[in-house]
Enzyme design. Structure first.
Site, mmCIF file in Angstrom:
data_model
loop_
_atom_site.group_PDB
_atom_site.id
_atom_site.type_symbol
_atom_site.label_atom_id
_atom_site.label_comp_id
_atom_site.label_asym_id
_atom_site.label_seq_id
_atom_site.Cartn_x
_atom_site.Cartn_y
_atom_site.Cartn_z
ATOM 1 N N GLY A 164 -33.095 45.773 69.490
ATOM 2 C CA GLY A 164 -32.201 45.887 68.345
ATOM 3 C C GLY A 164 -31.816 47.310 68.021
ATOM 4 O O GLY A 164 -31.474 47.608 66.893
ATOM 5 N N GLU A 200 -32.149 53.389 81.745
ATOM 6 C CA GLU A 200 -31.043 52.755 82.468
ATOM 7 C C GLU A 200 -29.759 53.558 82.321
ATOM 8 O O GLU A 200 -29.645 54.448 81.489
ATOM 9 C CB GLU A 200 -30.862 51.289 82.049
ATOM 10 C CG GLU A 200 -30.742 51.016 80.582
ATOM 11 C CD GLU A 200 -30.821 49.515 80.255
ATOM 12 O OE1 GLU A 200 -30.134 49.097 79.318
ATOM 13 O OE2 GLU A 200 -31.549 48.750 80.931
ATOM 14 N N LYS A 201 -28.814 53.241 83.156
ATOM 15 C CA LYS A 201 -27.493 53.846 83.083
ATOM 16 C C LYS A 201 -26.905 53.532 81.711
ATOM 17 O O LYS A 201 -27.010 52.404 81.228
ATOM 18 C CB LYS A 201 -26.606 53.235 84.189
ATOM 19 C CG LYS A 201 -25.167 53.725 84.188
ATOM 20 C CD LYS A 201 -25.040 54.996 84.986
ATOM 21 C CE LYS A 201 -23.635 55.590 84.882
ATOM 22 N NZ LYS A 201 -23.634 56.993 85.377
ATOM 23 N N ARG A 292 -35.478 33.189 68.993
ATOM 24 C CA ARG A 292 -35.381 32.563 67.663
ATOM 25 C C ARG A 292 -33.972 31.992 67.482
ATOM 26 O O ARG A 292 -33.085 32.270 68.287
ATOM 27 C CB ARG A 292 -35.608 33.623 66.585
ATOM 28 C CG ARG A 292 -34.559 34.736 66.658
ATOM 29 C CD ARG A 292 -34.557 35.694 65.491
ATOM 30 N NE ARG A 292 -33.399 36.563 65.506
ATOM 31 C CZ ARG A 292 -33.280 37.692 66.203
ATOM 32 N NH1 ARG A 292 -34.263 38.103 66.976
ATOM 33 N NH2 ARG A 292 -32.171 38.408 66.155
#
Ligand code: MV4
Length: 445
Positions: A164, A200-201, A292
Protein backbone atom coordinates in the site's frame (compact mmCIF):
# COMPACT_ATOMS: atom_id res chain seq x y z
CA UNK A 1 -24.92 -22.79 5.77
CA UNK A 2 -24.06 -20.64 8.76
CA UNK A 3 -26.69 -19.93 11.37
CA UNK A 4 -25.16 -16.75 12.81
CA UNK A 5 -22.30 -14.54 11.65
CA UNK A 6 -20.41 -12.08 13.85
CA UNK A 7 -19.17 -9.03 11.97
CA UNK A 8 -15.81 -7.93 13.39
CA UNK A 9 -16.02 -4.41 11.99
CA UNK A 10 -17.95 -1.13 12.02
CA UNK A 11 -19.18 1.56 9.64
CA UNK A 12 -20.48 1.00 6.14
CA UNK A 13 -18.84 -2.41 5.66
CA UNK A 14 -20.50 -3.82 8.78
CA UNK A 15 -23.87 -2.70 7.35
CA UNK A 16 -22.95 -4.12 3.96
CA UNK A 17 -22.29 -7.56 5.45
CA UNK A 18 -25.45 -7.45 7.60
CA UNK A 19 -27.54 -6.74 4.48
CA UNK A 20 -26.36 -9.85 2.67
CA UNK A 21 -26.70 -11.98 5.81
CA UNK A 22 -30.35 -10.90 6.07
CA UNK A 23 -30.97 -11.87 2.46
CA UNK A 24 -29.39 -15.27 3.13
CA UNK A 25 -31.47 -15.77 6.31
CA UNK A 26 -28.35 -15.72 8.51
CA UNK A 27 -28.55 -14.08 11.95
CA UNK A 28 -26.01 -11.34 12.70
CA UNK A 29 -23.99 -10.17 15.68
CA UNK A 30 -22.48 -6.68 15.74
CA UNK A 31 -19.53 -5.79 17.94
CA UNK A 32 -18.90 -2.18 18.90
CA UNK A 33 -16.66 0.07 20.91
CA UNK A 34 -17.89 2.62 23.43
CA UNK A 35 -17.57 5.26 20.68
CA UNK A 36 -20.06 3.38 18.50
CA UNK A 37 -23.05 2.82 20.80
CA UNK A 38 -25.18 4.96 18.43
CA UNK A 39 -23.92 3.30 15.25
CA UNK A 40 -26.25 1.81 12.67
CA UNK A 41 -24.48 -1.56 12.57
CA UNK A 42 -25.48 -1.95 16.22
CA UNK A 43 -29.10 -1.08 15.38
CA UNK A 44 -29.32 -3.28 12.27
CA UNK A 45 -27.73 -6.46 13.64
CA UNK A 46 -29.87 -9.00 15.47
CA UNK A 47 -27.58 -8.79 18.49
CA UNK A 48 -24.77 -6.49 19.55
CA UNK A 49 -21.92 -6.86 22.03
CA UNK A 50 -19.79 -4.01 23.37
CA UNK A 51 -16.16 -5.15 23.09
CA UNK A 52 -14.27 -2.29 24.68
CA UNK A 53 -13.36 1.38 24.89
CA UNK A 54 -12.99 3.84 22.01
CA UNK A 55 -9.44 2.95 21.03
CA UNK A 56 -9.39 0.45 18.15
CA UNK A 57 -6.52 -1.36 19.84
CA UNK A 58 -8.75 -2.09 22.80
CA UNK A 59 -11.88 -2.95 20.79
CA UNK A 60 -11.97 -3.73 17.04
CA UNK A 61 -8.39 -5.06 17.18
CA UNK A 62 -8.77 -6.96 20.43
CA UNK A 63 -8.94 -10.60 19.38
CA UNK A 64 -9.91 -12.17 22.74
CA UNK A 65 -12.87 -9.77 23.14
CA UNK A 66 -14.16 -10.55 19.66
CA UNK A 67 -13.81 -14.31 20.13
CA UNK A 68 -15.63 -14.04 23.48
CA UNK A 69 -18.44 -12.07 21.83
CA UNK A 70 -18.79 -14.85 19.24
CA UNK A 71 -18.83 -17.53 21.92
CA UNK A 72 -21.35 -15.73 24.15
CA UNK A 73 -23.75 -15.20 21.23
CA UNK A 74 -23.24 -18.63 19.66
CA UNK A 75 -22.01 -17.33 16.31
CA UNK A 76 -20.53 -19.96 13.99
CA UNK A 77 -18.55 -17.68 11.66
CA UNK A 78 -16.78 -14.32 11.67
CA UNK A 79 -16.71 -11.82 8.83
CA UNK A 80 -13.78 -9.41 9.26
CA UNK A 81 -14.77 -6.78 6.64
CA UNK A 82 -11.75 -4.71 5.53
CA UNK A 83 -9.12 -3.03 7.70
CA UNK A 84 -8.84 -3.89 11.41
CA UNK A 85 -8.25 -7.69 11.64
CA UNK A 86 -9.14 -8.58 8.03
CA UNK A 87 -5.53 -9.41 7.08
CA UNK A 88 -4.32 -10.57 10.46
CA UNK A 89 -3.07 -14.16 10.12
CA UNK A 90 -3.18 -14.63 13.87
CA UNK A 91 -6.89 -13.72 13.96
CA UNK A 92 -7.70 -16.16 11.16
CA UNK A 93 -5.86 -18.88 13.07
CA UNK A 94 -7.51 -18.14 16.45
CA UNK A 95 -10.97 -18.13 14.86
CA UNK A 96 -10.34 -21.60 13.44
CA UNK A 97 -8.88 -22.87 16.72
CA UNK A 98 -11.98 -21.57 18.51
CA UNK A 99 -14.27 -23.48 16.17
CA UNK A 100 -15.37 -20.32 14.33
CA UNK A 101 -15.20 -20.20 10.53
CA UNK A 102 -13.10 -17.21 9.48
CA UNK A 103 -14.69 -15.82 6.31
CA UNK A 104 -11.45 -15.33 4.47
CA UNK A 105 -8.27 -17.24 3.69
CA UNK A 106 -6.05 -19.39 5.92
CA UNK A 107 -3.40 -17.86 8.19
CA UNK A 108 -0.69 -19.26 5.89
CA UNK A 109 -2.23 -17.49 2.89
CA UNK A 110 -2.54 -14.17 4.73
CA UNK A 111 1.06 -14.44 5.94
CA UNK A 112 2.36 -15.46 2.52
CA UNK A 113 0.67 -12.64 0.65
CA UNK A 114 1.53 -10.15 3.40
CA UNK A 115 5.19 -10.86 2.66
CA UNK A 116 5.40 -8.86 -0.57
CA UNK A 117 8.73 -10.26 -1.75
CA UNK A 118 7.51 -13.83 -1.15
CA UNK A 119 4.17 -13.13 -2.84
CA UNK A 120 5.98 -11.76 -5.88
CA UNK A 121 8.29 -14.78 -6.10
CA UNK A 122 5.28 -17.09 -5.79
CA UNK A 123 3.49 -15.34 -8.66
CA UNK A 124 6.63 -15.29 -10.80
CA UNK A 125 7.16 -19.03 -10.27
CA UNK A 126 3.69 -19.88 -11.61
CA UNK A 127 4.01 -17.61 -14.65
CA UNK A 128 2.24 -14.41 -13.59
CA UNK A 129 4.04 -11.40 -15.12
CA UNK A 130 6.04 -9.45 -12.52
CA UNK A 131 8.16 -6.28 -12.73
CA UNK A 132 11.83 -7.14 -13.47
CA UNK A 133 13.85 -6.99 -10.27
CA UNK A 134 15.60 -8.89 -7.51
CA UNK A 135 14.82 -12.53 -6.79
CA UNK A 136 13.21 -11.86 -3.43
CA UNK A 137 14.89 -9.97 -0.61
CA UNK A 138 18.12 -8.02 -1.24
CA UNK A 139 20.50 -8.38 1.71
CA UNK A 140 23.15 -5.70 1.11
CA UNK A 141 24.11 -2.64 -0.92
CA UNK A 142 26.57 -4.55 -3.08
CA UNK A 143 23.84 -6.90 -4.29
CA UNK A 144 21.46 -3.95 -4.69
CA UNK A 145 23.96 -2.22 -6.99
CA UNK A 146 24.44 -5.31 -9.15
CA UNK A 147 20.67 -5.81 -9.57
CA UNK A 148 19.98 -2.12 -10.25
CA UNK A 149 22.72 -2.04 -12.89
CA UNK A 150 21.19 -5.12 -14.52
CA UNK A 151 17.63 -3.83 -14.71
CA UNK A 152 18.63 -0.20 -15.25
CA UNK A 153 17.58 2.98 -13.45
CA UNK A 154 15.17 4.21 -12.19
CA UNK A 155 14.55 1.46 -9.65
CA UNK A 156 12.22 1.26 -6.68
CA UNK A 157 13.10 -0.21 -3.28
CA UNK A 158 10.12 -1.72 -1.48
CA UNK A 159 9.68 -3.03 2.05
CA UNK A 160 8.81 -6.71 2.00
CA UNK A 161 6.49 -6.27 4.97
CA UNK A 162 5.09 -3.03 3.50
CA UNK A 163 2.44 -2.73 0.87
CA UNK A 164 0.00 0.00 0.00
CA UNK A 165 2.89 2.36 -0.67
CA UNK A 166 4.51 2.27 2.76
CA UNK A 167 8.30 2.22 2.89
CA UNK A 168 9.07 2.77 -0.80
CA UNK A 169 12.08 4.62 -2.26
CA UNK A 170 12.61 5.56 -5.89
CA UNK A 171 16.23 5.77 -7.05
CA UNK A 172 17.17 7.55 -10.27
CA UNK A 173 20.97 7.01 -10.35
CA UNK A 174 23.60 4.73 -8.82
CA UNK A 175 25.07 7.52 -6.68
CA UNK A 176 21.84 7.67 -4.69
CA UNK A 177 21.36 3.93 -4.28
CA UNK A 178 23.42 3.26 -1.13
CA UNK A 179 21.75 6.01 0.86
CA UNK A 180 18.24 5.07 -0.33
CA UNK A 181 18.85 1.40 0.38
CA UNK A 182 19.91 2.04 3.99
CA UNK A 183 17.08 4.56 4.56
CA UNK A 184 14.50 2.15 3.15
CA UNK A 185 15.80 -0.65 5.40
CA UNK A 186 15.74 1.65 8.43
CA UNK A 187 12.19 2.79 7.70
CA UNK A 188 11.03 -0.77 7.13
CA UNK A 189 12.56 -1.85 10.45
CA UNK A 190 10.93 1.06 12.29
CA UNK A 191 7.51 0.62 10.68
CA UNK A 192 7.21 -3.17 10.43
CA UNK A 193 9.97 -4.55 12.71
CA UNK A 194 11.31 -6.19 9.54
CA UNK A 195 14.08 -4.56 7.51
CA UNK A 196 13.73 -6.81 4.43
CA UNK A 197 13.53 -4.92 1.16
CA UNK A 198 13.43 -5.92 -2.50
CA UNK A 199 14.15 -4.02 -5.68
CA UNK A 200 12.39 -3.66 -9.00
CA UNK A 201 12.41 -1.52 -12.10
CA UNK A 202 10.45 1.68 -11.48
CA UNK A 203 7.49 1.92 -13.85
CA UNK A 204 6.80 5.61 -14.49
CA UNK A 205 3.21 6.86 -14.29
CA UNK A 206 1.53 3.46 -14.14
CA UNK A 207 -2.16 2.78 -13.82
CA UNK A 208 -3.39 0.75 -10.87
CA UNK A 209 -5.67 -1.98 -12.22
CA UNK A 210 -6.79 -4.84 -9.98
CA UNK A 211 -8.63 -8.09 -10.66
CA UNK A 212 -11.31 -9.39 -8.29
CA UNK A 213 -11.22 -13.12 -7.68
CA UNK A 214 -13.12 -15.56 -5.48
CA UNK A 215 -11.96 -19.10 -4.75
CA UNK A 216 -14.00 -21.92 -3.22
CA UNK A 217 -12.90 -24.95 -1.19
CA UNK A 218 -12.86 -27.21 -4.27
CA UNK A 219 -10.01 -25.42 -6.02
CA UNK A 220 -12.24 -23.34 -8.30
CA UNK A 221 -11.10 -19.75 -8.72
CA UNK A 222 -13.16 -17.27 -10.73
CA UNK A 223 -12.41 -13.70 -11.68
CA UNK A 224 -14.87 -10.83 -11.98
CA UNK A 225 -12.96 -8.46 -14.20
CA UNK A 226 -10.98 -5.39 -13.24
CA UNK A 227 -11.24 -2.17 -11.29
CA UNK A 228 -9.18 0.88 -12.22
CA UNK A 229 -8.03 2.57 -9.00
CA UNK A 230 -5.57 5.06 -10.48
CA UNK A 231 -7.35 8.06 -8.95
CA UNK A 232 -5.66 8.13 -5.57
CA UNK A 233 -3.84 10.54 -3.33
CA UNK A 234 -1.01 9.37 -1.08
CA UNK A 235 -2.14 5.77 -1.61
CA UNK A 236 -5.70 6.61 -0.54
CA UNK A 237 -8.10 5.72 -3.31
CA UNK A 238 -10.69 8.37 -4.12
CA UNK A 239 -12.48 7.11 -7.24
CA UNK A 240 -12.57 3.59 -8.64
CA UNK A 241 -14.22 2.35 -11.82
CA UNK A 242 -14.99 -0.73 -13.84
CA UNK A 243 -14.35 -1.42 -16.63
CA UNK A 244 -11.00 0.35 -16.78
CA UNK A 245 -10.76 2.85 -19.66
CA UNK A 246 -7.54 1.12 -20.77
CA UNK A 247 -8.65 -2.51 -20.53
CA UNK A 248 -10.18 -4.13 -23.62
CA UNK A 249 -11.63 -7.65 -23.89
CA UNK A 250 -8.26 -9.19 -24.75
CA UNK A 251 -6.39 -7.49 -21.90
CA UNK A 252 -9.20 -8.36 -19.45
CA UNK A 253 -9.00 -12.01 -20.41
CA UNK A 254 -5.21 -12.07 -20.09
CA UNK A 255 -5.18 -10.26 -16.72
CA UNK A 256 -8.07 -12.38 -15.46
CA UNK A 257 -6.33 -15.60 -16.49
CA UNK A 258 -3.10 -14.44 -14.84
CA UNK A 259 -4.99 -13.66 -11.62
CA UNK A 260 -6.68 -17.07 -11.68
CA UNK A 261 -3.36 -18.79 -12.37
CA UNK A 262 -1.76 -17.06 -9.37
CA UNK A 263 -4.65 -17.67 -6.99
CA UNK A 264 -5.17 -21.29 -8.10
CA UNK A 265 -1.49 -22.09 -7.65
CA UNK A 266 -1.76 -21.27 -3.95
CA UNK A 267 -5.21 -22.88 -3.58
CA UNK A 268 -6.74 -19.56 -2.66
CA UNK A 269 -10.02 -19.60 -0.74
CA UNK A 270 -12.32 -16.61 -0.41
CA UNK A 271 -12.45 -13.18 -2.01
CA UNK A 272 -9.17 -11.61 -3.02
CA UNK A 273 -7.71 -8.94 -5.23
CA UNK A 274 -4.67 -9.19 -7.44
CA UNK A 275 -3.22 -5.72 -7.97
CA UNK A 276 -1.39 -4.99 -11.20
CA UNK A 277 0.55 -2.05 -12.51
CA UNK A 278 -0.26 -1.29 -16.14
CA UNK A 279 2.34 0.72 -18.06
CA UNK A 280 1.93 3.07 -21.03
CA UNK A 281 2.24 0.16 -23.46
CA UNK A 282 -0.44 -1.80 -21.59
CA UNK A 283 2.00 -4.31 -20.20
CA UNK A 284 0.73 -5.53 -16.83
CA UNK A 285 2.76 -6.64 -13.84
CA UNK A 286 1.73 -8.26 -10.55
CA UNK A 287 2.14 -5.83 -7.65
CA UNK A 288 0.41 -7.22 -4.54
CA UNK A 289 -2.42 -9.49 -3.51
CA UNK A 290 -5.02 -8.38 -0.96
CA UNK A 291 -6.63 -11.21 0.97
CA UNK A 292 -9.82 -9.37 1.93
CA UNK A 293 -12.97 -7.84 0.49
CA UNK A 294 -12.07 -4.30 -0.54
CA UNK A 295 -13.75 -0.93 -0.08
CA UNK A 296 -14.27 -0.64 -3.84
CA UNK A 297 -15.92 -4.05 -4.35
CA UNK A 298 -19.30 -2.49 -5.32
CA UNK A 299 -18.09 -1.35 -8.76
CA UNK A 300 -17.42 -5.00 -9.57
CA UNK A 301 -20.82 -5.99 -8.17
CA UNK A 302 -22.67 -3.48 -10.35
CA UNK A 303 -21.15 -4.38 -13.72
CA UNK A 304 -21.17 -8.13 -13.09
CA UNK A 305 -24.52 -8.36 -11.29
CA UNK A 306 -22.95 -10.31 -8.42
CA UNK A 307 -23.11 -9.98 -4.61
CA UNK A 308 -19.47 -10.46 -3.61
CA UNK A 309 -20.26 -10.71 0.11
CA UNK A 310 -22.66 -13.53 -0.75
CA UNK A 311 -19.91 -15.24 -2.77
CA UNK A 312 -17.57 -14.91 0.23
CA UNK A 313 -20.11 -16.45 2.57
CA UNK A 314 -21.01 -19.28 0.17
CA UNK A 315 -17.34 -20.13 -0.38
CA UNK A 316 -16.64 -20.07 3.38
CA UNK A 317 -19.64 -22.33 4.00
CA UNK A 318 -18.13 -24.92 1.67
CA UNK A 319 -20.42 -24.41 -1.32
CA UNK A 320 -19.27 -25.03 -4.85
CA UNK A 321 -19.20 -21.67 -6.62
CA UNK A 322 -20.75 -21.47 -10.07
CA UNK A 323 -18.70 -20.29 -13.01
CA UNK A 324 -19.97 -17.10 -14.55
CA UNK A 325 -19.17 -15.27 -17.78
CA UNK A 326 -17.07 -12.12 -17.38
CA UNK A 327 -18.87 -9.69 -19.64
CA UNK A 328 -19.13 -6.36 -17.82
CA UNK A 329 -22.51 -4.75 -18.38
CA UNK A 330 -22.44 -0.95 -18.54
CA UNK A 331 -20.03 1.11 -16.50
CA UNK A 332 -19.64 1.90 -12.80
CA UNK A 333 -17.74 4.41 -10.67
CA UNK A 334 -17.39 4.70 -6.92
CA UNK A 335 -16.75 8.06 -5.24
CA UNK A 336 -15.47 7.93 -1.69
CA UNK A 337 -17.20 10.55 0.42
CA UNK A 338 -14.88 11.26 3.35
CA UNK A 339 -15.24 13.72 6.23
CA UNK A 340 -12.13 15.55 5.07
CA UNK A 341 -11.21 19.10 4.17
CA UNK A 342 -9.78 18.73 0.67
CA UNK A 343 -8.63 22.36 0.75
CA UNK A 344 -6.47 21.64 3.80
CA UNK A 345 -4.49 18.59 2.78
CA UNK A 346 -7.53 16.33 3.14
CA UNK A 347 -7.43 16.79 6.91
CA UNK A 348 -9.97 14.48 8.62
CA UNK A 349 -12.84 16.47 10.15
CA UNK A 350 -15.01 14.43 12.50
CA UNK A 351 -18.10 16.09 13.98
CA UNK A 352 -21.87 16.11 13.90
CA UNK A 353 -23.88 15.71 10.70
CA UNK A 354 -26.48 18.43 11.07
CA UNK A 355 -28.33 17.84 7.81
CA UNK A 356 -28.32 14.90 5.42
CA UNK A 357 -29.84 13.97 2.11
CA UNK A 358 -28.79 10.94 0.08
CA UNK A 359 -29.10 11.08 -3.71
CA UNK A 360 -31.30 8.51 -5.42
CA UNK A 361 -32.75 7.60 -8.76
CA UNK A 362 -31.77 5.17 -11.48
CA UNK A 363 -28.23 3.80 -11.21
CA UNK A 364 -27.46 5.47 -7.87
CA UNK A 365 -26.34 3.35 -4.90
CA UNK A 366 -25.18 4.75 -1.57
CA UNK A 367 -23.38 2.44 0.88
CA UNK A 368 -23.21 4.37 4.11
CA UNK A 369 -23.68 4.15 7.86
CA UNK A 370 -24.39 7.83 8.51
CA UNK A 371 -27.71 9.45 9.39
CA UNK A 372 -29.09 12.86 10.34
CA UNK A 373 -27.55 14.02 13.69
CA UNK A 374 -24.95 11.22 13.63
CA UNK A 375 -21.73 12.21 15.38
CA UNK A 376 -18.65 10.94 13.50
CA UNK A 377 -16.21 9.64 16.11
CA UNK A 378 -12.62 10.88 15.71
CA UNK A 379 -11.02 7.48 16.40
CA UNK A 380 -11.52 5.63 13.13
CA UNK A 381 -11.30 6.31 9.38
CA UNK A 382 -13.09 9.23 7.76
CA UNK A 383 -15.13 7.30 5.16
CA UNK A 384 -18.76 8.46 5.42
CA UNK A 385 -20.30 6.99 2.31
CA UNK A 386 -19.57 5.38 -1.02
CA UNK A 387 -21.50 6.87 -3.91
CA UNK A 388 -21.74 4.15 -6.54
CA UNK A 389 -22.95 5.22 -9.97
CA UNK A 390 -23.96 2.80 -12.70
CA UNK A 391 -25.01 3.66 -16.25
CA UNK A 392 -24.90 2.18 -19.75
CA UNK A 393 -21.57 3.76 -20.64
CA UNK A 394 -18.81 5.92 -19.13
CA UNK A 395 -20.19 9.18 -20.51
CA UNK A 396 -23.57 8.57 -18.87
CA UNK A 397 -21.85 7.63 -15.60
CA UNK A 398 -20.08 11.00 -15.61
CA UNK A 399 -23.37 12.86 -16.21
CA UNK A 400 -25.19 10.84 -13.56
CA UNK A 401 -22.34 11.23 -11.06
CA UNK A 402 -22.44 15.01 -11.38
CA UNK A 403 -26.20 14.98 -10.88
CA UNK A 404 -25.98 12.70 -7.82
CA UNK A 405 -23.05 14.56 -6.22
CA UNK A 406 -24.99 17.82 -6.56
CA UNK A 407 -27.99 16.17 -4.95
CA UNK A 408 -25.91 14.74 -2.08
CA UNK A 409 -26.17 16.99 0.98
CA UNK A 410 -24.03 16.55 4.06
CA UNK A 411 -23.92 19.54 6.40
CA UNK A 412 -21.93 19.95 9.59
CA UNK A 413 -18.59 18.62 8.38
CA UNK A 414 -16.56 19.26 5.22
CA UNK A 415 -16.61 16.36 2.78
CA UNK A 416 -14.90 15.29 -0.44
CA UNK A 417 -18.10 15.94 -2.46
CA UNK A 418 -16.87 19.32 -3.87
CA UNK A 419 -13.53 17.73 -4.71
CA UNK A 420 -15.23 15.00 -6.75
CA UNK A 421 -17.26 17.64 -8.61
CA UNK A 422 -13.98 19.32 -9.53
CA UNK A 423 -12.42 16.06 -10.74
CA UNK A 424 -15.51 15.52 -12.92
CA UNK A 425 -14.63 18.73 -14.79
CA UNK A 426 -11.05 17.69 -15.52
CA UNK A 427 -10.38 16.88 -19.17
CA UNK A 428 -8.02 14.00 -18.38
CA UNK A 429 -10.56 12.40 -16.08
CA UNK A 430 -13.38 12.92 -18.57
CA UNK A 431 -11.39 11.25 -21.34
CA UNK A 432 -10.08 8.45 -19.11
CA UNK A 433 -6.55 9.60 -19.77
CA UNK A 434 -5.10 9.48 -16.25
CA UNK A 435 -2.58 7.52 -14.22
CA UNK A 436 -1.58 7.25 -10.55
CA UNK A 437 0.04 10.72 -10.64
CA UNK A 438 -3.24 12.37 -11.73
CA UNK A 439 -4.46 13.67 -8.36
CA UNK A 440 -1.07 15.01 -7.29
CA UNK A 441 -0.79 16.92 -10.56
CA UNK A 442 -4.36 18.14 -10.22
CA UNK A 443 -3.65 19.48 -6.73
CA UNK A 444 -0.41 21.20 -7.75
CA UNK A 445 -1.89 23.35 -10.51
C1 MV4 B 1 5.48 0.63 -8.10
C2 MV4 B 1 5.40 1.79 -8.88
C3 MV4 B 1 6.22 1.89 -9.99
N1 MV4 B 1 7.05 0.89 -10.30
N2 MV4 B 1 6.34 -0.34 -8.46
C4 MV4 B 1 2.50 2.04 -4.66
C5 MV4 B 1 1.69 1.20 -3.74
C6 MV4 B 1 2.32 -0.12 -3.72
N3 MV4 B 1 1.30 -1.11 -3.76
C7 MV4 B 1 3.20 -0.16 -4.90
N4 MV4 B 1 3.20 1.14 -5.48
C8 MV4 B 1 3.88 1.42 -6.61
N5 MV4 B 1 4.74 0.44 -7.02
C9 MV4 B 1 7.10 -0.19 -9.53
N6 MV4 B 1 7.94 -1.17 -9.86
C10 MV4 B 1 4.50 2.79 -8.49
C11 MV4 B 1 3.75 2.62 -7.35
C12 MV4 B 1 2.87 3.69 -7.00
C13 MV4 B 1 1.50 3.55 -7.08
C14 MV4 B 1 0.91 2.36 -7.42
C15 MV4 B 1 -0.45 2.24 -7.48
C16 MV4 B 1 -1.25 3.33 -7.20
C17 MV4 B 1 -0.69 4.52 -6.84
C18 MV4 B 1 0.68 4.65 -6.77
C19 MV4 B 1 1.23 5.87 -6.40
C20 MV4 B 1 2.58 6.00 -6.34
C21 MV4 B 1 3.40 4.92 -6.63
Amino acid sequence: MFNKILIANRGEIALRVIRTCKELGIKTVAVYSEADTDSLHVTFADEAVCIGPVSAKESYLKIPSIISAAEITGADAIHPGYGFLAENANFSEICTESGLKFIGPSPEMIKGMGDKAFAKETMKRVGVPVVPGSNGVVKNVADAKIIAAEIGYPVIIKASAGGGGKGMRIVWEEDKLENAFQTARGEAEAAFANSDVYIEKYIENPRHVEIQIVGDQFGNVYHYGERDCSVQRRHQKLIEESPSPVVDVDLRNRMGEAAIKGASAVNYEGAGTIEFLVDKNKNFYFMEMNTRIQVEHPVTEMVNDVDLIRQQILAAAGENLDPHPVVPKGHCMEFRINAEDHENNFRPCPGKITSLHFPGGLGVRVDSHIYQDYVIPPYYDSLLAKLIIWAKDRKQVLDRAKRALEEFTILGVPTTIPFHLKVLQDERFITGNFDTSFIDNLLIK
